[in-house]
Scaffold this motif. Structure first.
Motif, PDB file in Angstrom:
ATOM      1  N   GLU A 179       4.568  -6.151  -7.154  1.00 20.99           N
ATOM      2  CA  GLU A 179       3.113  -6.161  -7.346  1.00 20.99           C
ATOM      3  C   GLU A 179       2.804  -5.741  -8.776  1.00 20.99           C
ATOM      4  OE1 GLU A 179       0.847  -4.127  -4.135  1.00 20.99           O
ATOM      5  OE2 GLU A 179       2.827  -3.846  -3.217  1.00 20.99           O
ATOM      6  N   THR A 194       7.107   5.814  -4.015  1.00 24.72           N
ATOM      7  CA  THR A 194       6.487   4.761  -3.224  1.00 24.72           C
ATOM      8  C   THR A 194       7.549   3.749  -2.820  1.00 24.72           C
ATOM      9  OG1 THR A 194       4.786   3.030  -3.204  1.00 24.72           O
ATOM     10  CG2 THR A 194       5.916   3.433  -5.297  1.00 24.72           C
ATOM     11  N   ARG A 222       6.629   0.652  -2.342  1.00 27.93           N
ATOM     12  CA  ARG A 222       6.145  -0.581  -2.950  1.00 27.93           C
ATOM     13  C   ARG A 222       6.822  -0.798  -4.309  1.00 27.93           C
ATOM     14  NH1 ARG A 222      -0.132   0.426  -3.092  1.00 27.93           N
ATOM     15  NH2 ARG A 222      -0.173  -1.669  -4.057  1.00 27.93           N
TER      16      ARG A 222
END
Length: 377
Positions: A363, A23, A25
């Motif tokens: 995150e 990912t 992210r």
């Protein structure tokens, strides 16, 4: 020698991070095991066990780990609530939960003929005289913790009960002090402790363990109001035959290490090692997530834990992997040593601040969110 061991560890972690799901992210998952379990009942019990020549001083878990109290939870939740990510969400712990403990008094009254379970909410009242359930509820609402299933008890209760009935001396002595976590000679050929809840020594034990697990998952849903979507085995030890029943109970992802001990139900009932990587899937469609960052500050209070963790997170992000941090409850409880808890909370506070400073777009997500993300992206 230490540098060679470190190099080997780094190479193995790199190899693990090279495989599987990726990912862009910057995801941080913090997985913390053992919440709800007794482990060492009290300082008084610890000292009496030593007097009885049960060498609990040899294990840091026996010296430091214990049932969390109000001060432990409040202090941890305050730290988590003070660090928010790029989405405005606070740092969140996946609270891998043990649903209860042995009811020692009831077991003794039965003449060791029957196992009795004490729900963890009742354990708080029995050991601390306190109701901590509202704290859990508040933390869940605020997004500071997400409970997931660890075990009904952090205990192979079938083997334990067999040994209690057989009057195994050390096991009986430990029982008198409400303690089951000792290392000792058990009735199982390959096991020297009772903590590996999912390691059967026979077909009969596997059947019993399966029933206990199913009951634990049922209890989890009743207590929390939702099904656990991920699972981590006690001591990372489980037979592959357990995965289908887990899937039937709604478990979509298994938390583990890059290598896990797998009990063999046939033959010698020994162990073999199975290798994993994040995003790997089994034939049932379940995925595995591998803990690729270690924040176990109880191991060495003089180590630069923030520096090591940041480097491990950096490698994960460079290779486009989520950073899955392993940090057990032992780091954050003070019933055996308040200074130990406070020192580790300061380290956690610093680490979370350092993570956000270095990667402002990070995150914080829970393990079940990771499972869903890996399925959708």
């Amino acid at each position: 020698m230490a540098s060679m061991a470190r190099l080997k560890t780094d190479l193995m972690r790199t190899a693990t991070n090279l495989r599987g799901w990726r990912t862009r992210r910057k995801l941080v998952v913090i997985e913390s095991d053992d919440w709800g379990a007794i482990r060492m009942p009290s300082r008084h019990a610890y000292e009496n066990l030593l007097k009885a020549r049960i060498r609990v001083d040899r294990s840091p878990y026996d010296r430091l780990d214990c049932l969390e109290n109000r001060q432990d939870l409040e202090a941890l939740f305050n730290v988590l609530d003070s660090h928010c990510d790029s989405q405005g969400s606070p740092a969140i712990f996946t609270f891998n939960t043990v649903m209860g403990n042995p009811d020692f008094a009831a077991i003794k009254r039965s003449g060791f003929e029957k196992f009795y379970h004490q729900p963890f909410r009742e354990s708080y009242k029995a050991y601390h005289g306190d109701d901590l359930w509202p704290l859990w509820q508040q933390a869940m609402v605020k997004g500071l913790i997400k409970p997931q299933f660890h075990a009904r008890e952090h205990l192979n209760s079938t083997q334990w009960m067999e040994d209690l009935r057989a009057e195994q001396p050390e096991t009986r002595i430990a029982f008198e002090h409400n303690f089951y976590g000792l290392k000792t000679r058990t009735g199982a050929l390959h096991q020297n402790k009772y903590l590996t809840a999912y390691w059967p020594a026979s077909a009969h034990q596997f059947k019993a363990i399966l029933a206990i697990m199913n009951d634990g998952l049922r209890q989890f849903e009743m207590v929390f109001g939702f099904r656990s979507e991920t699972f981590v085995a006690c001591n990372y030890t489980w037979p592959s035959e357990l995965e289908e029943p887990l899937a039937k109970n709604g478990i979509r992802m298994i938390q583990t290490l890059r290598g896990h001990p797998e009990p063999q139900l046939e033959g010698s009932n020994g162990l073999r090692s199975r290798r994993h990587f994040t995003g790997q899937r089994n034939k049932l469609g379940q995925s595995y997530s591998v803990r690729n960052v270690q924040f176990e500050s109880y191991v060495n209070k003089n180590k630069d834990w923030s520096g090591q963790v940041l480097e491990e997170i950096k490698q994960a992000f460079v290779l486009r992997k989520p950073a899955v941090i392993c940090t057990h409850r032992i780091n954050y409880v003070g019933g055996m040593d308040v200074a130990h808890r406070d020192r580790n909370l300061k380290l956690l506070d610093k680490l979370l601040g350092d993570i956000l400073k270095r990667w402002p777009d990070v995150e914080f997500i829970s393990s079940d969110e990771l499972a869903i993300t890996m399925e959708c992206e």
